[in-house]
Design an enzyme around this catalytic site. Structure first.
Site, PDB file in Angstrom:
ATOM      1  N   HIS A  77       0.810  -1.220   0.000  1.00 24.18           N
ATOM      2  CA  HIS A  77       0.000   0.000   0.000  1.00 24.18           C
ATOM      3  C   HIS A  77       0.845   1.272   0.000  1.00 24.18           C
ATOM      4  O   HIS A  77       0.387   2.313  -0.472  1.00 24.18           O
ATOM      5  CB  HIS A  77      -0.955   0.008   1.199  1.00 24.18           C
ATOM      6  CG  HIS A  77      -2.175  -0.823   0.990  1.00 24.18           C
ATOM      7  ND1 HIS A  77      -3.386  -0.290   0.612  1.00 24.18           N
ATOM      8  CD2 HIS A  77      -2.373  -2.163   1.074  1.00 24.18           C
ATOM      9  CE1 HIS A  77      -4.278  -1.259   0.474  1.00 24.18           C
ATOM     10  NE2 HIS A  77      -3.687  -2.402   0.754  1.00 24.18           N
ATOM     11  N   ASP A  85       7.906   5.842   0.320  1.00 26.99           N
ATOM     12  CA  ASP A  85       8.387   6.927   1.181  1.00 26.99           C
ATOM     13  C   ASP A  85       7.607   7.077   2.483  1.00 26.99           C
ATOM     14  O   ASP A  85       7.678   8.126   3.136  1.00 26.99           O
ATOM     15  CB  ASP A  85       8.359   8.249   0.414  1.00 26.99           C
ATOM     16  CG  ASP A  85       6.938   8.724   0.088  1.00 26.99           C
ATOM     17  OD1 ASP A  85       5.985   7.934   0.286  1.00 26.99           O
ATOM     18  OD2 ASP A  85       6.783   9.873  -0.367  1.00 26.99           O
ATOM     19  N   HIS A 203      -2.115 -13.341  -0.555  1.00 28.40           N
ATOM     20  CA  HIS A 203      -3.464 -13.713  -0.112  1.00 28.40           C
ATOM     21  C   HIS A 203      -3.493 -15.097   0.516  1.00 28.40           C
ATOM     22  O   HIS A 203      -4.536 -15.568   0.944  1.00 28.40           O
ATOM     23  CB  HIS A 203      -4.444 -13.663  -1.292  1.00 28.40           C
ATOM     24  CG  HIS A 203      -4.735 -12.283  -1.783  1.00 28.40           C
ATOM     25  ND1 HIS A 203      -5.547 -12.021  -2.867  1.00 28.40           N
ATOM     26  CD2 HIS A 203      -4.324 -11.065  -1.341  1.00 28.40           C
ATOM     27  CE1 HIS A 203      -5.617 -10.721  -3.072  1.00 28.40           C
ATOM     28  NE2 HIS A 203      -4.887 -10.130  -2.158  1.00 28.40           N
ATOM     29  N   SER A 204      -2.342 -15.731   0.580  1.00 26.57           N
ATOM     30  CA  SER A 204      -2.227 -17.020   1.268  1.00 26.57           C
ATOM     31  C   SER A 204      -2.425 -16.871   2.771  1.00 26.57           C
ATOM     32  O   SER A 204      -2.795 -17.826   3.457  1.00 26.57           O
ATOM     33  CB  SER A 204      -0.835 -17.617   0.990  1.00 26.57           C
ATOM     34  OG  SER A 204      -0.507 -18.627   1.900  1.00 26.57           O
ATOM     35  N   ASP A 253      -6.985 -18.612   3.530  1.00 27.15           N
ATOM     36  CA  ASP A 253      -6.599 -20.012   3.298  1.00 27.15           C
ATOM     37  C   ASP A 253      -6.939 -20.802   4.556  1.00 27.15           C
ATOM     38  O   ASP A 253      -6.282 -20.655   5.586  1.00 27.15           O
ATOM     39  CB  ASP A 253      -5.094 -20.091   2.997  1.00 27.15           C
ATOM     40  CG  ASP A 253      -4.583 -21.514   2.836  1.00 27.15           C
ATOM     41  OD1 ASP A 253      -5.396 -22.458   2.912  1.00 27.15           O
ATOM     42  OD2 ASP A 253      -3.373 -21.687   2.629  1.00 27.15           O
ATOM     43  N   THR A 256      -3.782 -23.447   5.738  1.00 26.80           N
ATOM     44  CA  THR A 256      -2.584 -22.906   6.406  1.00 26.80           C
ATOM     45  C   THR A 256      -2.723 -21.383   6.493  1.00 26.80           C
ATOM     46  O   THR A 256      -1.991 -20.637   5.840  1.00 26.80           O
ATOM     47  CB  THR A 256      -1.302 -23.280   5.636  1.00 26.80           C
ATOM     48  OG1 THR A 256      -1.436 -22.854   4.259  1.00 26.80           O
ATOM     49  CG2 THR A 256      -1.051 -24.779   5.664  1.00 26.80           C
TER      50      THR A 256
END
Length: 336
Positions: A77, A85, A203-204, A253, A256
């Site tokens: 982000h 920065d 996204h895991s 997930d 895991t």
């Protein structure tokens, strides 16, 4: 406004840079050489800096497991939006809105713990280590906490003095964007298709708030979703219009959830991706071959992930005497 170049090298004087107080040098146009980003930038000015950050990340992870997810999201982000920065960390003022308070930053949290890391570094070396380097190194060490690869990253960034809230949508792809838009946004900062596929492997870990996925459940269930997974999603997201402030979410997930691994790719190939972008990644002809390859090889996933994170971390940084070294990460320094 187009993206700036991937690496930012200004012509600056090293001797003048070191004679100026680090927290107040800003935007001098002078002759000389700016070393840019280098490995172990603080080896002389604050030799313990990286060890302090690593230790703080470990301590915080022990107490608050979700901090590691936050460090990983922060680098995306912040660094994907024009410059790496630490503009993400700035609070709102009367004149500008914080990036943290925009819709694109929904779900970002744990900023107070970055302040904890900054305070620990400041005790050792006041006014030396930038918030942008702390943001990047905490992501590096957070990835390791989640079972991911150690990625050697350069340092020497300085902190910006303005929020970029008004341009987030120009740089950050949304979870409902087309795959063409997603690929184009990352390509603009030098990340190729396998790199994009690897980055989305983040996204895991973590979770997705129901606000972000109910459109796939209500008023009708998206037929592309795995029916076995739908039951779980409906259980976790029982309301068609969820309260954004409620603790209603689905683990990215289920197998895991706390480990950064290639299980994500097997899930999305099995139509268990929560977001539209997850589904598109597994079905688009440009990305599917890499999804399948990463589903088979965690080593390949880690190699491409490390490469993409490195490029992201080096996106148009402020170096030399550009910007400043913030005393507090949430506010710019006061200049007399």
């Amino acid at each position: 406004m187009g993206s700036k170049s991937l690496f930012f090298f200004a012509i600056l004087s090293i001797s003048l840079a070191f004679s100026l107080p680090p927290a107040f040098a800003e935007n001098e146009e002078i002759t000389g050489t700016d070393p840019g980003l280098v490995m172990n930038f603080y080896k002389d000015s604050c030799p313990q800096a990286e060890d302090i950050i690593k230790e703080q990340v470990k301590l915080l992870y022990k107490r608050h497991k979700n901090t590691a997810f936050s460090w990983l999201r922060n680098i995306f982000h912040d660094c994907a939006v024009q410059s790496c920065d630490a503009s993400l960390l700035l609070d709102s003022t009367r004149r500008s809105l914080s990036e943290k308070e925009t819709d694109r930053s929904f779900g970002l949290r744990n900023f107070r713990y970055l302040d904890t890391i900054k305070e620990a570094v400041e005790r050792e070396c006041p006014g030396v280590v930038s918030c942008s380097d702390i943001l990047v190194l905490s992501a590096r060490d957070g990835i390791v906490s989640l079972g991911g690869p150690y990625i050697p990253l350069k340092t020497g960034r300085r902190d910006g003095r303005k929020s970029r809230a008004e341009m987030l949508e120009e740089y950050l792809p949304d979870h409902n964007e087309s795959m063409s838009v997603v690929l184009d946004r990352f390509s603009a900062i030098g990340i190729n298709t396998p790199g994009v596929v690897a980055l989305l492997g983040a996204h895991s870990v973590g979770r997705t708030h129901c606000v972000k996925l109910v459109h796939r459940l209500y008023p009708e269930v998206d037929p592309e979703l795995n029916l076995d997974h739908v039951e779980h999603m409906l259980h976790k997201c029982p309301d068609a219009i969820p309260d954004p402030k409620a603790v209603q979410y689905v683990r990215n997930d289920r197998g895991t959830p706390m480990v950064l691994d290639n299980n994500y790719y097997r899930n999305i190939l099995d139509n268990k991706g929560l977001l539209i972008v997850d589904h598109q990644l597994a079905t688009d002809k440009r990305t599917k071959p890499y999804v399948k390859k990463m589903a088979k090889s965690q080593d390949y996933f880690f190699k491409e992930f490390g490469r993409a994170i490195t490029i992201l971390s080096e996106n148009n940084p402020l170096t030399g005497t550009k910007g400043e070294i913030r005393k507090q990460c949430s506010v710019v320094n006061k200049h007399n």
